[in-house]
Design an enzyme around this catalytic site. Structure first.
Site, PDB file in Angstrom:
ATOM      1  N   GLY A 131       0.840  -1.200   0.000  1.00  0.00           N
ATOM      2  CA  GLY A 131       0.000   0.000   0.000  1.00  0.00           C
ATOM      3  C   GLY A 131       0.869   1.242   0.000  1.00  0.00           C
ATOM      4  N   ASP A 240       0.685  13.090  -7.457  1.00  0.00           N
ATOM      5  CA  ASP A 240       0.865  14.515  -7.102  1.00  0.00           C
ATOM      6  C   ASP A 240      -0.420  15.278  -7.403  1.00  0.00           C
ATOM      7  OD1 ASP A 240       3.463  14.238  -6.292  1.00  0.00           O
ATOM      8  OD2 ASP A 240       4.361  15.033  -8.135  1.00  0.00           O
ATOM      9  N   ARG A 243      -3.372  14.087  -5.231  1.00  0.00           N
ATOM     10  CA  ARG A 243      -3.375  14.561  -3.837  1.00  0.00           C
ATOM     11  C   ARG A 243      -3.989  15.954  -3.727  1.00  0.00           C
ATOM     12  NH1 ARG A 243       2.459  11.553  -2.798  1.00  0.00           N
ATOM     13  NH2 ARG A 243       1.488   9.495  -2.550  1.00  0.00           N
ATOM     14  N   GLU A 363      -4.638   7.663  -1.415  1.00  0.00           N
ATOM     15  CA  GLU A 363      -3.693   8.503  -2.207  1.00  0.00           C
ATOM     16  C   GLU A 363      -2.516   8.969  -1.360  1.00  0.00           C
ATOM     17  OE1 GLU A 363      -4.966  10.782  -5.417  1.00  0.00           O
ATOM     18  OE2 GLU A 363      -6.727   9.529  -5.787  1.00  0.00           O
ATOM     19  N   GLU A 367       1.011   9.901   7.013  1.00  0.00           N
ATOM     20  CA  GLU A 367       2.410   9.567   7.325  1.00  0.00           C
ATOM     21  C   GLU A 367       3.262   9.623   6.051  1.00  0.00           C
ATOM     22  OE1 GLU A 367      -0.355   7.857   8.339  1.00  0.00           O
ATOM     23  OE2 GLU A 367      -0.270   8.618  10.390  1.00  0.00           O
TER      24      GLU A 367
END
Ligand code: CAA
Length: 379
Positions: A131, A240, A243, A363, A367
């Site tokens: 993941g 990118d 997100r 996505e 963390e």
């Protein structure tokens, strides 16, 4: 808002707001119960140009900028997060990757129907045991003459059941780490591509999330997206953009939760006056509004950087991290303001709270965003 929007951006925002609050909102609660995929929304969103907003007009897109896209996406999320996640994956990861890395043939075959909203696309990177660390994926693509044979299981795939085209990553060289990963653009009806288990989720219930299983799935060499070994970078650059989309989605849900809270607080009376007159509630509303505005600035800034063709990787992660954490706090507060009623399905904040929970996970978890951000600072 300190960002000055152009007339065109304002027009897109107001057009999508009207559509979203009239059409998308009307069935959102019911679809949360029934898990029915919002096909009607996507048909109309395709007609409005919302399914391939940043795709050039020559491929049936709108040729819109990223700022317009985040405005539109947060308006859709305001009414229905399930609808908005499908819109986000379609626009940000699927269409954008094909537009940036696809051949003319791939664009004609897949990008045109995706951008016009005729079909839904999916992005298959995650696996049962890979993941946050997609380099450890185990799906393989083995050359067989002028074809590749794909094998492996992809997990948590948004629109896995309802899509017609899939970008899937697999290892073409198992010894080369991220440079051994390639991306393929595969038609859903390809033999050997099987829809597996569908998740029963806490939120985003009208958006399907499934396994996609590749069992000796034979695809032509022309199905590769970019070159052999480009898959990880294609996925990362798609993420990118993705997100920023999830951050915009967070904004929309947070704004909806706040608006519902303001409406409720003005109406609900305790201790002889509306609860909006109690300082404890007023300060909660003030904090919610401030958090939303801070997130908005980050999201708009990342989108504007993208439009200026600057490297926006770090800003996309900052926007995603902040906005997704923010919406979890704001929706929790919205329930608190609604008291016992917030815990029932009679008010929409219960759905907003459940829908928002995954935003800090998919996505790239919070963390992972912190890894991206700290790596860019502590080079
Ligand atoms: N754009 C382009 N290239 C990039 C990049 C980016 N944003 N980020 C990294 N790369 C390149 C690097 O430059 C490097 O290339 P070189 O070796 O040529 O220099 C290569 O990729 C490897 O980079 P890293 O060493 O940084 O890679 P890593 O293995 O340490 O991983 C990571 C970095 C940020 C942790 C990454 O693995 C990551 O983002 N993980 C999270 C995955 C994720 O977000 N999954 C979400 C699933 S999709 C989903 O949820 C969609 C949905 O359906 C809703």
């Amino acid at each position: 808002m300190s960002f000055k929007l152009s007339d065109e951006q304002l027009m897109i925002q107001s057009m999508v707001r009207e559509f979203s609050r009239k059409v998308v909102a009307a069935t959102a609660a019911e679809r949360d119960r029934t898990k029915e995929f919002p096909w009607d929304n996507f048909k109309q969103m395709g007609e409005l140009g919302l399914m391939g907003m940043m795709v050039p007009t020559e491929y049936e897109g709108e040729g819109a900028d990223a700022v317009s896209y985040v405005l539109a996406l947060s308006e859709i999320a305001y009414s229905c997060a399930s609808t908005s996640v499908v819109m986000s994956v379609q626009n940000s990861i699927v269409c954008e990757s094909i537009n940036n890395f696809g051949t003319e043939e791939q664009k004609q075959e897949f990008l045109v129907p995706l951008a016009s909203g005729e079909i839904i696309g999916a992005f298959a990177l995650t696996e049962p045991d890979a993941g946050s660390d997609p380099v450890s994926q185990t799906a393989t693509a083995v050359r067989d003459g002028d074809h590749y044979i794909l094998n492996g299981t992809k997990r948590f795939i948004t629109s896995g059941k309802n899509c017609k085209a899939v970008i899937v990553t697999a290892k073409t060289d198992e010894t080369a780490g991220h440079k051994g990963i390639s991306a393929f653009l595969v038609a859903k009806e390809t033999p050997g591509l099987i829809v597996g288990h569908a998740e029963d989720k806490m939120g985003l219930r009208a958006s399907d999330t499934t396994d996609l299983i590749f069992e000796n799935c034979r695809v032509p060499g022309s199905a590769i997206l970019g070159k052999e070994g480009d898959g990880f970078k294609i996925a990362m650059s798609g993420l990118d953009s993705g997100r920023i989309g999830i951050a915009a989605q967070s904004l929309g849900v947070a704004q909806a939760a706040m608006d519902a809270s303001v409406k409720y607080a003005k109406k609900r009376k305790q201790f002889g006056k509306p609860i909006s007159m109690h300082q404890g509630i007023r300060w909660q509303i003030a904090d919610m509004a401030t958090q939303i505005e801070a997130a908005r600035q980050l999201v708009m800034s990342a989108a504007a950087m993208k439009d200026r063709k600057e490297n926006y990787t770090t800003q996309a992660s900052m926007a995603k991290l902040f906005a997704s954490e923010m919406v979890n706090k704001v929706t929790a507060r919205a329930i608190q303001i609604h008291g016992g009623y917030g815990f029932t399905k009679d008010y929409p904040v219960e759905r907003f709270y459940r829908d928002a929970r995954v935003f800090t996970i998919y996505e790239g978890t919070s963390e992972i965003q912190r890894i991206v951000i700290s790596n860019s600072i502590l080079k």
